[in-house]
Design a protein around this motif. Sequence first.
Motif, PDB file in Angstrom:
ATOM      1  N   PHE A  53      -0.629  -7.924   0.056  1.00  0.00           N
ATOM      2  CA  PHE A  53       0.807  -7.662  -0.037  1.00  0.00           C
ATOM      3  C   PHE A  53       1.354  -7.894  -1.448  1.00  0.00           C
ATOM      4  N   SER A  54       0.609  -8.602  -2.298  1.00  0.00           N
ATOM      5  CA  SER A  54       1.062  -8.902  -3.665  1.00  0.00           C
ATOM      6  C   SER A  54       0.757  -7.733  -4.595  1.00  0.00           C
ATOM      7  N   LEU A  55       1.478  -6.674  -4.424  1.00  0.00           N
ATOM      8  CA  LEU A  55       1.296  -5.419  -5.139  1.00  0.00           C
ATOM      9  C   LEU A  55       2.291  -5.312  -6.281  1.00  0.00           C
ATOM     10  N   LYS A  56       1.839  -4.802  -7.412  1.00  0.00           N
ATOM     11  CA  LYS A  56       2.738  -4.491  -8.526  1.00  0.00           C
ATOM     12  C   LYS A  56       2.587  -3.018  -8.861  1.00  0.00           C
ATOM     13  N   ARG A  57       3.697  -2.371  -9.098  1.00  0.00           N
ATOM     14  CA  ARG A  57       3.664  -0.972  -9.520  1.00  0.00           C
ATOM     15  C   ARG A  57       3.803  -0.953 -11.035  1.00  0.00           C
ATOM     16  N   LEU A  58       2.746  -0.533 -11.712  1.00  0.00           N
ATOM     17  CA  LEU A  58       2.741  -0.543 -13.170  1.00  0.00           C
ATOM     18  C   LEU A  58       3.425   0.675 -13.764  1.00  0.00           C
ATOM     19  N   GLY A  59       3.499   1.718 -13.012  1.00  0.00           N
ATOM     20  CA  GLY A  59       4.132   2.953 -13.453  1.00  0.00           C
ATOM     21  C   GLY A  59       4.308   3.843 -12.247  1.00  0.00           C
ATOM     22  N   ASP A  71      -6.887  -2.073  -9.443  1.00  0.00           N
ATOM     23  CA  ASP A  71      -5.842  -1.077  -9.638  1.00  0.00           C
ATOM     24  C   ASP A  71      -6.281   0.239  -9.002  1.00  0.00           C
ATOM     25  N   ILE A  72      -5.289   0.980  -8.534  1.00  0.00           N
ATOM     26  CA  ILE A  72      -5.520   2.273  -7.894  1.00  0.00           C
ATOM     27  C   ILE A  72      -4.485   3.251  -8.425  1.00  0.00           C
ATOM     28  N   GLU A  73      -4.937   4.449  -8.739  1.00  0.00           N
ATOM     29  CA  GLU A  73      -4.023   5.506  -9.154  1.00  0.00           C
ATOM     30  C   GLU A  73      -3.572   6.284  -7.923  1.00  0.00           C
ATOM     31  N   LEU A  74      -2.334   6.719  -7.946  1.00  0.00           N
ATOM     32  CA  LEU A  74      -1.771   7.465  -6.822  1.00  0.00           C
ATOM     33  C   LEU A  74      -2.567   8.723  -6.522  1.00  0.00           C
ATOM     34  N   ASN A  75      -3.049   9.407  -7.535  1.00  0.00           N
ATOM     35  CA  ASN A  75      -3.789  10.639  -7.314  1.00  0.00           C
ATOM     36  C   ASN A  75      -5.064  10.403  -6.501  1.00  0.00           C
ATOM     37  N   ALA A  76      -5.678   9.221  -6.648  1.00  0.00           N
ATOM     38  CA  ALA A  76      -6.875   8.892  -5.855  1.00  0.00           C
ATOM     39  C   ALA A  76      -6.536   8.748  -4.378  1.00  0.00           C
ATOM     40  N   LEU A  77      -5.304   8.342  -4.079  1.00  0.00           N
ATOM     41  CA  LEU A  77      -4.875   8.235  -2.681  1.00  0.00           C
ATOM     42  C   LEU A  77      -4.440   9.590  -2.131  1.00  0.00           C
ATOM     43  N   LYS A  78      -3.808  10.383  -2.974  1.00  0.00           N
ATOM     44  CA  LYS A  78      -3.365  11.712  -2.541  1.00  0.00           C
ATOM     45  C   LYS A  78      -4.533  12.665  -2.339  1.00  0.00           C
ATOM     46  N   HIS A  79      -5.523  12.579  -3.213  1.00  0.00           N
ATOM     47  CA  HIS A  79      -6.657  13.512  -3.194  1.00  0.00           C
ATOM     48  C   HIS A  79      -7.983  12.765  -3.318  1.00  0.00           C
ATOM     49  N   PRO A  80      -8.366  12.003  -2.286  1.00  0.00           N
ATOM     50  CA  PRO A  80      -9.615  11.234  -2.380  1.00  0.00           C
ATOM     51  C   PRO A  80     -10.849  12.121  -2.558  1.00  0.00           C
ATOM     52  N   GLU A  81     -10.753  13.383  -2.157  1.00  0.00           N
ATOM     53  CA  GLU A  81     -11.893  14.293  -2.305  1.00  0.00           C
ATOM     54  C   GLU A  81     -12.244  14.546  -3.776  1.00  0.00           C
ATOM     55  N   TYR A  82     -11.299  14.330  -4.685  1.00  0.00           N
ATOM     56  CA  TYR A  82     -11.555  14.497  -6.123  1.00  0.00           C
ATOM     57  C   TYR A  82     -12.163  13.242  -6.749  1.00  0.00           C
ATOM     58  N   TYR A  83     -12.250  12.171  -5.992  1.00  0.00           N
ATOM     59  CA  TYR A  83     -12.752  10.890  -6.484  1.00  0.00           C
ATOM     60  C   TYR A  83     -13.895  10.402  -5.587  1.00  0.00           C
ATOM     61  N   PRO A  84     -15.082  11.040  -5.710  1.00  0.00           N
ATOM     62  CA  PRO A  84     -16.174  10.695  -4.799  1.00  0.00           C
ATOM     63  C   PRO A  84     -16.755   9.300  -5.029  1.00  0.00           C
ATOM     64  N   LEU A  85     -16.606   8.754  -6.216  1.00  0.00           N
ATOM     65  CA  LEU A  85     -17.112   7.399  -6.461  1.00  0.00           C
ATOM     66  C   LEU A  85     -16.130   6.397  -5.914  1.00  0.00           C
ATOM     67  N   HIS A  86     -16.622   5.431  -5.190  1.00  0.00           N
ATOM     68  CA  HIS A  86     -15.784   4.429  -4.568  1.00  0.00           C
ATOM     69  C   HIS A  86     -15.785   3.188  -5.418  1.00  0.00           C
ATOM     70  N   TYR A  87     -14.720   2.427  -5.291  1.00  0.00           N
ATOM     71  CA  TYR A  87     -14.597   1.154  -5.993  1.00  0.00           C
ATOM     72  C   TYR A  87     -15.682   0.211  -5.503  1.00  0.00           C
TER      73      TYR A  87
END
Length: 88
Positions: A53-59, A71-87
Amino acid sequence: MKTSLKKPGKRISLSEVTNIGQTGFWLLVDNAEYFVPFDDYPAFRKATAKQIFSLKRLGPKQFYWPELDIDIELNALKHPEYYPLHYK
Protein backbone atom coordinates in the motif's frame (compact mmCIF):
# COMPACT_ATOMS: atom_id res chain seq x y z
CA MET A 1 -1.80 46.35 -15.88
CA LYS A 2 -3.06 43.59 -13.63
CA THR A 3 -0.61 41.00 -12.29
CA SER A 4 -1.17 37.98 -10.18
CA LEU A 5 1.24 36.37 -7.76
CA LYS A 6 -0.98 33.36 -7.34
CA LYS A 7 0.78 30.15 -8.37
CA PRO A 8 -1.20 27.36 -10.01
CA GLY A 9 -1.74 24.34 -7.80
CA LYS A 10 -0.11 20.99 -8.31
CA ARG A 11 -1.80 18.62 -10.68
CA ILE A 12 -3.05 15.66 -8.67
CA SER A 13 -3.54 12.27 -10.29
CA LEU A 14 -5.12 9.46 -8.36
CA SER A 15 -3.10 6.30 -7.86
CA GLU A 16 -3.57 3.77 -5.09
CA VAL A 17 -3.60 0.08 -4.33
CA THR A 18 -7.26 -0.86 -3.91
CA ASN A 19 -7.14 -4.55 -3.05
CA ILE A 20 -4.66 -7.35 -2.36
CA GLY A 21 -5.47 -10.98 -3.07
CA GLN A 22 -3.64 -14.29 -3.06
CA THR A 23 -2.46 -13.93 -6.67
CA GLY A 24 -1.72 -10.20 -6.85
CA PHE A 25 -3.11 -6.74 -6.21
CA TRP A 26 -5.16 -4.08 -7.96
CA LEU A 27 -3.69 -0.67 -8.74
CA LEU A 28 -6.06 2.22 -9.46
CA VAL A 29 -4.49 4.76 -11.80
CA ASP A 30 -6.62 7.81 -12.53
CA ASN A 31 -9.84 6.20 -13.81
CA ALA A 32 -8.51 2.74 -14.70
CA GLU A 33 -7.65 -0.28 -12.57
CA TYR A 34 -4.81 -2.70 -13.34
CA PHE A 35 -4.01 -6.10 -11.87
CA VAL A 36 -0.39 -6.68 -10.78
CA PRO A 37 0.09 -10.47 -10.59
CA PHE A 38 2.60 -11.90 -8.14
CA ASP A 39 3.69 -14.38 -10.84
CA ASP A 40 4.94 -11.46 -12.95
CA TYR A 41 6.24 -9.41 -10.00
CA PRO A 42 7.36 -12.01 -7.42
CA ALA A 43 9.09 -9.48 -5.14
CA PHE A 44 5.61 -8.38 -4.03
CA ARG A 45 4.67 -11.93 -2.98
CA LYS A 46 6.52 -11.78 0.36
CA ALA A 47 5.78 -8.09 0.95
CA THR A 48 3.50 -7.00 3.76
CA ALA A 49 0.21 -5.29 3.00
CA LYS A 50 1.69 -2.07 4.41
CA GLN A 51 4.61 -2.27 1.97
CA ILE A 52 2.30 -2.86 -1.00
CA PHE A 53 0.00 0.00 0.00
CA SER A 54 3.02 2.34 0.40
CA LEU A 55 3.00 3.45 -3.22
CA LYS A 56 4.52 6.64 -4.62
CA ARG A 57 3.72 8.03 -8.03
CA LEU A 58 6.93 9.46 -9.45
CA GLY A 59 5.33 10.80 -12.59
CA PRO A 60 2.29 10.28 -14.77
CA LYS A 61 3.51 6.84 -15.85
CA GLN A 62 5.90 5.71 -13.12
CA PHE A 63 5.08 4.04 -9.78
CA TYR A 64 7.51 3.24 -6.98
CA TRP A 65 7.36 1.21 -3.78
CA PRO A 66 10.22 2.67 -1.69
CA GLU A 67 10.23 0.05 1.06
CA LEU A 68 10.60 -2.68 -1.57
CA ASP A 69 12.72 -0.70 -4.08
CA ILE A 70 10.37 -1.73 -6.91
CA ASP A 71 9.19 0.45 -9.75
CA ILE A 72 6.67 -0.27 -12.49
CA GLU A 73 5.84 1.73 -15.58
CA LEU A 74 2.19 2.19 -16.49
CA ASN A 75 2.76 0.91 -20.01
CA ALA A 76 3.89 -2.47 -18.59
CA LEU A 77 0.51 -2.75 -16.86
CA LYS A 78 -1.48 -1.56 -19.86
CA HIS A 79 0.34 -3.79 -22.35
CA PRO A 80 2.05 -6.69 -20.55
CA GLU A 81 2.36 -8.52 -23.88
CA TYR A 82 5.06 -5.98 -24.89
CA TYR A 83 7.08 -6.79 -21.76
CA PRO A 84 7.76 -10.55 -21.83
CA LEU A 85 10.55 -10.37 -19.24
CA HIS A 86 9.23 -10.47 -15.72
CA TYR A 87 10.63 -8.73 -12.70
CA LYS A 88 13.02 -11.01 -10.82
